[in-house]
Enzyme design. Structure first.
Site, PDB file in Angstrom:
ATOM      1  N   HIS A 149       0.860  -1.185   0.000  1.00  0.00           N
ATOM      2  CA  HIS A 149       0.000   0.000   0.000  1.00  0.00           C
ATOM      3  C   HIS A 149       0.898   1.238   0.000  1.00  0.00           C
ATOM      4  CE1 HIS A 149      -3.740  -2.263   0.764  1.00  0.00           C
ATOM      5  NE2 HIS A 149      -2.948  -3.091   1.413  1.00  0.00           N
ATOM      6  N   LEU A 150       0.985   1.901  -1.163  1.00  0.00           N
ATOM      7  CA  LEU A 150       1.834   3.092  -1.250  1.00  0.00           C
ATOM      8  C   LEU A 150       1.078   4.355  -0.844  1.00  0.00           C
ATOM      9  CD1 LEU A 150       3.917   2.491  -4.525  1.00  0.00           C
ATOM     10  CD2 LEU A 150       4.670   2.247  -2.151  1.00  0.00           C
ATOM     11  N   ARG A 151      -0.255   4.271  -0.773  1.00  0.00           N
ATOM     12  CA  ARG A 151      -1.118   5.349  -0.233  1.00  0.00           C
ATOM     13  C   ARG A 151      -1.195   6.603  -1.101  1.00  0.00           C
ATOM     14  NH1 ARG A 151      -3.572   1.737   2.871  1.00  0.00           N
ATOM     15  NH2 ARG A 151      -2.618   1.352   4.888  1.00  0.00           N
ATOM     16  N   ASN A 184      -6.513   0.753  -3.042  1.00  0.00           N
ATOM     17  CA  ASN A 184      -7.367   1.476  -2.071  1.00  0.00           C
ATOM     18  C   ASN A 184      -6.784   2.837  -1.711  1.00  0.00           C
ATOM     19  OD1 ASN A 184      -5.292   0.272  -0.596  1.00  0.00           O
ATOM     20  ND2 ASN A 184      -6.565  -0.204   1.183  1.00  0.00           N
ATOM     21  N   ASP A 236      -8.578  -5.257  -2.765  1.00  0.00           N
ATOM     22  CA  ASP A 236      -7.904  -5.460  -1.467  1.00  0.00           C
ATOM     23  C   ASP A 236      -8.271  -4.414  -0.407  1.00  0.00           C
ATOM     24  OD1 ASP A 236      -6.079  -6.698   0.370  1.00  0.00           O
ATOM     25  OD2 ASP A 236      -4.881  -4.898   0.109  1.00  0.00           O
ATOM     26  N   ASP A 241       2.074  -7.053   2.429  1.00  0.00           N
ATOM     27  CA  ASP A 241       0.888  -6.254   2.792  1.00  0.00           C
ATOM     28  C   ASP A 241       1.322  -5.035   3.613  1.00  0.00           C
ATOM     29  OD1 ASP A 241      -1.664  -5.293   2.997  1.00  0.00           O
ATOM     30  OD2 ASP A 241      -2.396  -6.829   4.365  1.00  0.00           O
ATOM     31  N   HIS A 279       0.272   3.498   8.343  1.00  0.00           N
ATOM     32  CA  HIS A 279      -0.750   4.400   8.904  1.00  0.00           C
ATOM     33  C   HIS A 279      -0.039   5.457   9.735  1.00  0.00           C
ATOM     34  CE1 HIS A 279      -4.218   2.098   7.617  1.00  0.00           C
ATOM     35  NE2 HIS A 279      -3.656   0.986   8.062  1.00  0.00           N
ATOM     36  N   PHE A 332      -6.611  -1.204  10.597  1.00  0.00           N
ATOM     37  CA  PHE A 332      -5.878  -2.456  10.420  1.00  0.00           C
ATOM     38  C   PHE A 332      -4.603  -2.189   9.613  1.00  0.00           C
ATOM     39  CE2 PHE A 332     -10.346  -3.874  10.702  1.00  0.00           C
ATOM     40  CZ  PHE A 332     -10.248  -4.943  11.584  1.00  0.00           C
TER      41      PHE A 332
HETATM   42  O1  DOR Z   1      -4.305  -4.879   7.522  1.00  0.00           O
HETATM   43  C1  DOR Z   1      -4.671  -4.456   6.425  1.00  0.00           C
HETATM   44  N1  DOR Z   1      -4.441  -3.182   6.042  1.00  0.00           N
HETATM   45  N2  DOR Z   1      -5.332  -5.291   5.618  1.00  0.00           N
HETATM   46  C2  DOR Z   1      -5.891  -4.877   4.476  1.00  0.00           C
HETATM   47  O2  DOR Z   1      -6.474  -5.673   3.796  1.00  0.00           O
HETATM   48  C3  DOR Z   1      -5.819  -3.445   4.079  1.00  0.00           C
HETATM   49  C4  DOR Z   1      -4.688  -2.779   4.689  1.00  0.00           C
HETATM   50  C5  DOR Z   1      -4.731  -1.275   4.585  1.00  0.00           C
HETATM   51  O3  DOR Z   1      -5.011  -0.767   3.497  1.00  0.00           O
HETATM   52  O4  DOR Z   1      -4.425  -0.605   5.573  1.00  0.00           O
HETATM   53 ZN    ZN Z   2      -5.999  -7.180   2.219  1.00  0.00          ZN
END
Ligand code: DOR
Ligand code: ZN
Length: 456
Positions: A66-68, A98, A156, A335, A339, A353
């Site tokens: 996830h590069l955000r 996402n 995802d 993954d 955050h 998460f």
């Molecule tokens: O722990 C997770 N974080 N699981 C996911 O499926 C999404 C991800 C997120 O985008 O933070």
């Molecule tokens: Zn996921």
């Protein structure tokens, strides 16, 4: 500039069944020679890297990052996320859709490609969404995404609940020869669960996320794979039942693949009760960590252990290790889910998460899978290189002469400690700060250029 001679390493290239001492010559960003002739063919004055004591292998590929960017650049950016990737030995990453806007249109794919070309330290490949805005209601324009260059589709972070819609997604994906990656989560079973449903969720008073909530969707995907012929890939497997389902599907010859992440095959839900409980109840499962006096402490309800899917029981964790050992789980990935500190620094229920993972993945994989005797180095490296490259159709993951010179150099035995001060990520939500790790990236080379060189 992007020419380099690496000498004295153990060259391992699973794509070419190569494993032995040797040199590697890179000329103009491409692999020019491997083995004895490499040093002979090196032009005078070419830059030299001493790889004695190290493994020299194809650059690692992380197909779940996830590069955000765009939209959540307070958490991470293409620049910081790929800098962390380079430190972790990754030369290519696949970024998840996402973001804001969601990667469900050709223009967002183009934006990421454009920014990555200017700001990324490693290759960035893009996964597009299955459904518009990840809402699970109508399909994204899958043909347009393919033309824009996505290497896979996935919702995802979300999971398409409507089976008919998922079937149509697979039919389109098959037409466009894209693998469908699925974050397997049945919403009616999981509802608002935050921790693995079991002893610890009960003891700690946390709402349960049952293992069947994952396995049900794995089973659904396998049946739809059989019905449509699409290539289906189950993301971040966490439970023993899911591993058994994938094993059985492979036995039947279906094009089903799966991935696992270091936090799931290293930690268990006992971590949610704090470090004392974790090491007492389950520390024996963490390779090489038994009786270490220098282990870090953490409190109960530490949100750095909150991930989706959740950390599960020791039996689930052991089933993941077994699945990785017997080939049921093809691919290792992180993954990496950065955050902000203020987002994680709240009550367990309210925290998002996710954990970061790019900088610790190789060491944890080496510890849990190689140093524990479960996988040889070539087998482990294959899960980080040729396996994701083949699934996604990337022209990467090999040291064949003429290939892009993406190379990772690592010392499989070097001990080190990961700290939040040393991370290149913008985020500090790793559960592994202070952990004694074994296996250190020494150099990461992308297209013949050193993007990371370990100090000391
Ligand atoms: O722990 C997770 N974080 N699981 C996911 O499926 C999404 C991800 C997120 O985008 O933070
Ligand atoms: Zn996921």
């Amino acid at each position: 500039m992007n020419s380099l001679l690496l000498t004295g390493g153990r060259v391992i290239d699973p794509a070419n069944h190569l494993d032995g001492p040797g040199d590697l010559l890179i000329l103009d960003g491409k692999i020019a020679a491997v083995g004895r002739e490499a040093a002979d063919r090196a032009p005078a004055g070419v830059e030299h890297l001493d790889a004695r004591g190290c493994v020299v292998c194809p650059g690692l590929i992380d197909m779940h990052v996830h590069l955000r960017e765009p939209g959540f650049t307070a958490k991470e950016t293409i620049a910081t996320g790929t800098a962390a990737a380079a430190r972790g030995g990754f030369t290519s990453v696949v970024c998840m859709p996402n973001t804001a806007p969601v990667i469900d249109s050709a223009s967002t794919v183009a934006l990421i490609h454009e920014r990555a070309a200017r700001q990324a330290s490693v290759n960035v490949f893009v996964a597009g969404a299955i459904t518009r805005n990840l809402a699970g209601e109508e399909l994204a324009g899958i043909g347009a995404l393919k033309r824009a260059g996505v290497v896979a589709i996935t919702d995802d972070g979300h999971c398409v609940q409507n089976n008919e819609l998922m079937r149509r997604a697979m039919e389109y994906a098959r037409m466009f020869d894209l693998p469908v990656l699925d974050h397997c989560q049945d919403y009616s079973l999981v509802t608002d669960g935050v921790a693995h449903e079991g002893y610890w969720s009960t003891a700690l008073g946390l709402r349960g996320w049952p293992a069947a909530g994952e396995a049900l969707m794995v089973a659904r995907d396998i049946l739809l794979c059989e019905a449509t012929g699409a290539r289906v890939h189950c993301q971040h497997l966490s439970s023993a039942d899911s591993v058994a389902l994938v094993r059985e599907a492979k036995r039947r010859g279906l094009p089903v693949t799966a991935e696992a992440c270091p936090h799931h095959f290293t930690l268990t839900d006992a971590a949610l009760a704090g470090s004392d409980k974790f090491w007492a109840e389950d520390g024996r499962g963490v390779c090489g960590m038994e009786g270490r006096p220098d282990l870090p402490a953490w409190p109960a309800y530490d949100t750095h252990f909150k991930v989706n899917p959740p950390l599960r029981s020791a039996a689930d964790r052991d089933a993941l290790l077994e699945g990785l050992a017997d080939g049921t789980i093809d691919i290792l990935c992180t993954d990496h889910a950065p955050h902000c500190g203020f987002e994680k620094d709240v009550e367990f229920d309210y925290a998002p998460f996710g954990v970061t993972g790019l900088e610790t993945a190789l060491a944890l994989a080496l510890m849990q899978l190689h140093h524990s005797g479960r996988l040889s180095l070539p087998e482990l490296i294959a899960k980080f290189t040729v396996a994701p490259a083949r699934l996604l159709g990337l022209n990467k993951g090999t040291l064949s002469v003429g290939a892009d010179a993406d190379v990772t150099v690592f010392d499989p035995d070097r001990s080190w400690v990961f700290t939040r001060e040393a991370t290149a990520s913008k985020a500090v939500n790793s559960p592994f700060y202070g952990w004694p790790l074994r296996g250190r990236v020494v150099a990461t080379i992308v297209g013949g250029r050193k993007t990371h060189l370990a100090s000391g």
